[in-house]
Design an enzyme around this catalytic site. Structure first.
Site, PDB file in Angstrom:
ATOM      1  N   LYS A  34     -43.097   0.418  14.361  1.00 34.14           N
ATOM      2  CA  LYS A  34     -42.235   1.429  13.722  1.00 34.14           C
ATOM      3  C   LYS A  34     -40.862   0.818  13.430  1.00 34.14           C
ATOM      4  O   LYS A  34     -40.548  -0.287  13.922  1.00 34.14           O
ATOM      5  CB  LYS A  34     -42.104   2.644  14.633  1.00 34.14           C
ATOM      6  CG  LYS A  34     -41.495   2.349  15.990  1.00 34.14           C
ATOM      7  CD  LYS A  34     -41.428   3.605  16.843  1.00 34.14           C
ATOM      8  CE  LYS A  34     -40.977   3.287  18.251  1.00 34.14           C
ATOM      9  NZ  LYS A  34     -40.514   4.452  18.993  1.00 34.14           N
ATOM     10  N   ARG A 129     -39.932  14.745  25.457  1.00 30.77           N
ATOM     11  CA  ARG A 129     -39.467  14.584  24.081  1.00 30.77           C
ATOM     12  C   ARG A 129     -40.466  15.299  23.176  1.00 30.77           C
ATOM     13  O   ARG A 129     -40.146  16.325  22.614  1.00 30.77           O
ATOM     14  CB  ARG A 129     -39.342  13.092  23.748  1.00 30.77           C
ATOM     15  CG  ARG A 129     -38.898  12.812  22.329  1.00 30.77           C
ATOM     16  CD  ARG A 129     -38.624  11.339  22.084  1.00 30.77           C
ATOM     17  NE  ARG A 129     -39.812  10.490  22.254  1.00 30.77           N
ATOM     18  CZ  ARG A 129     -39.826   9.181  21.984  1.00 30.77           C
ATOM     19  NH1 ARG A 129     -38.743   8.580  21.550  1.00 30.77           N
ATOM     20  NH2 ARG A 129     -40.930   8.474  22.170  1.00 30.77           N
ATOM     21  N   TYR A 257      -8.716  -6.665   9.316  1.00 31.80           N
ATOM     22  CA  TYR A 257      -8.235  -5.283   9.431  1.00 31.80           C
ATOM     23  C   TYR A 257      -7.661  -5.003  10.816  1.00 31.80           C
ATOM     24  O   TYR A 257      -8.202  -5.449  11.832  1.00 31.80           O
ATOM     25  CB  TYR A 257      -9.379  -4.295   9.213  1.00 31.80           C
ATOM     26  CG  TYR A 257      -9.877  -4.206   7.794  1.00 31.80           C
ATOM     27  CD1 TYR A 257      -9.012  -3.944   6.732  1.00 31.80           C
ATOM     28  CD2 TYR A 257     -11.225  -4.370   7.518  1.00 31.80           C
ATOM     29  CE1 TYR A 257      -9.484  -3.854   5.428  1.00 31.80           C
ATOM     30  CE2 TYR A 257     -11.711  -4.281   6.220  1.00 31.80           C
ATOM     31  CZ  TYR A 257     -10.826  -4.020   5.181  1.00 31.80           C
ATOM     32  OH  TYR A 257     -11.300  -3.935   3.910  1.00 31.80           O
ATOM     33  N   MET A 305     -16.861  -4.776   6.786  1.00 32.17           N
ATOM     34  CA  MET A 305     -18.158  -4.342   6.255  1.00 32.17           C
ATOM     35  C   MET A 305     -19.026  -5.535   5.817  1.00 32.17           C
ATOM     36  O   MET A 305     -20.228  -5.547   6.025  1.00 32.17           O
ATOM     37  CB  MET A 305     -17.941  -3.386   5.084  1.00 32.17           C
ATOM     38  CG  MET A 305     -19.201  -2.630   4.697  1.00 32.17           C
ATOM     39  SD  MET A 305     -18.998  -1.547   3.268  1.00 32.17           S
ATOM     40  CE  MET A 305     -17.865  -0.324   3.862  1.00 32.17           C
TER      41      MET A 305
HETATM   42  C1  LIG Z   1     -44.548   6.609  22.082  1.00 32.72           C
HETATM   43  C2  LIG Z   1     -44.134   5.184  22.187  1.00 32.72           C
HETATM   44  N1  LIG Z   1     -44.994   4.290  22.705  1.00 32.72           N
HETATM   45  C3  LIG Z   1     -44.649   2.985  22.831  1.00 32.72           C
HETATM   46  C4  LIG Z   1     -43.407   2.525  22.437  1.00 32.72           C
HETATM   47  C5  LIG Z   1     -43.074   1.074  22.625  1.00 32.72           C
HETATM   48  O1  LIG Z   1     -42.088   0.919  23.609  1.00 32.72           O
HETATM   49  P1  LIG Z   1     -41.529  -0.540  23.984  1.00 32.72           P
HETATM   50  O2  LIG Z   1     -40.800  -1.012  22.779  1.00 32.72           O
HETATM   51  O3  LIG Z   1     -40.632  -0.300  25.134  1.00 32.72           O
HETATM   52  O4  LIG Z   1     -42.714  -1.371  24.303  1.00 32.72           O
HETATM   53  C6  LIG Z   1     -42.494   3.433  21.916  1.00 32.72           C
HETATM   54  C7  LIG Z   1     -41.158   2.965  21.530  1.00 32.72           C
HETATM   55  O5  LIG Z   1     -40.158   3.578  21.638  1.00 32.72           O
HETATM   56  C8  LIG Z   1     -42.857   4.790  21.779  1.00 32.72           C
HETATM   57  O6  LIG Z   1     -42.014   5.703  21.283  1.00 32.72           O
END
Ligand SMILES: Cc1ncc(COP(=O)(O)O)c(C=O)c1O
Length: 364
Positions: A34, A129, A257, A305
């Site tokens: 991700k 969450r 700056y 920047m």
């Molecule tokens: C649901 C979930 N599983 C696994 C991971 C992977 O975690 P890590 O990067 O600590 O291995 C994440 C990352 O935030 C996550 O949100």
């Protein structure tokens, strides 16, 4: 072309995935890609991870999964959380495997499915969450099992403090085991079970179940300083630029700056074309260092920047010399963790913030 880029060592990604695969075998490894693979570039990292032995990929957003599919990646892609229910058609269109934990999403997917869709039921055991409560989980599992369009392919959870609180993590594992027992006692078949992130996979062998979801470890970074140091993971990201301009100034000159820092002696200041728009935190202004010709040099003033200014004293440095912001040069090494410590955050945030304005160069 702008002489500022991110080097991504795909060999390191492959090395890290095989180290983690060996560690957790016979459990599978799902590479978490991700957020553009934590800033490393989703498609190249996903391909490297699959080739190195990861059996699945995981993303946070439908659009992230769609990008991988558009690039021709056909490995199973787990969607780690439910998008708004209106996105249910897109989940099916892109062949993603959704996490589910609400009735509207389960019903929407069931109504749309023309052939059985694999879903992973997510149970909240303490992260608080997203996820189904233990009170709802059994009912949702029944609902999925009774829907001809859905296949309950997995049950899973997520840890809140695997890298720092063994007591609470064990509580989460116990709660999860109780839920698995309750589901199985109810006659529900659970083909795949997963719980652990990188820290969980390393520290809690009992939490590896059938699969682990590794993000930070894929990139060769440790989830915390005390976790995984002995695994030989290799950081995959380096951030590099080149000296663009050099000026000589008298002692006391205050570059950039805010005019915050006086030069301690007569000397030269190198301007390097990377700034906070690229993900170099402005909070590094007072303490950040860079590597040039294998030596550390302090910033000479505020991160702007598009540029930083570097106090190079009277050393022999020329326009065009390579500047390493994160990575190795000679015997020196600046890690993402060094930036994170200086500004009070975690290595995850540092690498994720290295922005899209910087081209990625992939090795090999
Ligand atoms: C649901 C979930 N599983 C696994 C991971 C992977 O975690 P890590 O990067 O600590 O291995 C994440 C990352 O935030 C996550 O949100």
């Amino acid at each position: 072309m702008r002489p500022t880029w991110v080097d991504i060592d795909l060999d390191a990604v492959a090395h890290n995935i095989s180290a983690l695969t060996n560690l957790v075998a016979p459990a599978e490894v799902c590479a978490v890609v991700k957020a553009d693979a934590y800033g490393h570039g989703d498609v190249p990292v996903a391909e490297a991870a699959i080739n190195a032995g990861a059996s699945r990929l995981a993303v946070a957003l439908v659009s992230e999964g769609a990008r991988l599919r558009e690039a021709g990646i056909d490995a199973p892609i787990l969607l780690l959380s439910e998008p708004p229910v209106e996105s249910a058609p897109a989940i099916l269109q892109w062949g993603l495997t959704p996490a589910v934990y609400t009735r509207p999403m389960i019903e929407a997917l069931a109504a749309l499915a023309t052939s059985p869709v694999s879903v992973h039921l997510k149970i909240d055991t303490g992260m608080h969450r997203v996820g189904a409560s233990s009170a709802d989980a059994l009912g949702f599992a029944d609902l999925i099992s009774e829907s001809p369009g859905l296949d309950l392919a997995a049950v899973w959870t997520h840890f809140a403090v695997a890298e720092e609180d063994a007591g609470f993590t064990r509580t989460q594992i116990e709660r999860f085991d109780e839920m698995l027992h309750a589901l199985r006692s109810d006659g529900i078949r659970v083909p795949l079970v997963h719980a652990a992130n990188t820290a969980g996979a390393i520290l809690f062998p009992e939490a590896r179940y059938d699969m682990v979801r590794v993000g930070i470890g894929t990139y060769g970074l440790q989830p915390a300083p005390s976790v995984g140091g002995d695994l030989g993971l290799r950081p995959a990201m380096s951030v590099v630029s080149k000296v663009a301009h050099i000026r000589r100034h008298p002692a006391g000159t205050r570059p950039s700056y805010g005019r915050r820092r006086p030069l301690p002696s007569n000397g030269r200041v190198a301007s390097v074309p990377i700034g906070y728009a690229d993900g170099m935190p402005r909070l590094l202004s007072s303490a950040g260092e860079v590597l040039i010709r294998g030596r550390r040099y302090p910033l000479a003033g505020t991160v702007t920047m598009d540029y930083i200014v570097v106090d190079i004293g009277n050393d022999e440095i020329e326009v065009g010399d390579e500047v390493v912001l994160i990575g190795r040069q000679g015997d020196e090494h600046i890690r993402a963790e060094e930036w994170a410590d200086l500004i009070g955050t975690i290595n995850y945030e540092i690498v994720c913030q290295i922005g899209p304005r910087m081209p990625r160069r992939y090795r090999p």
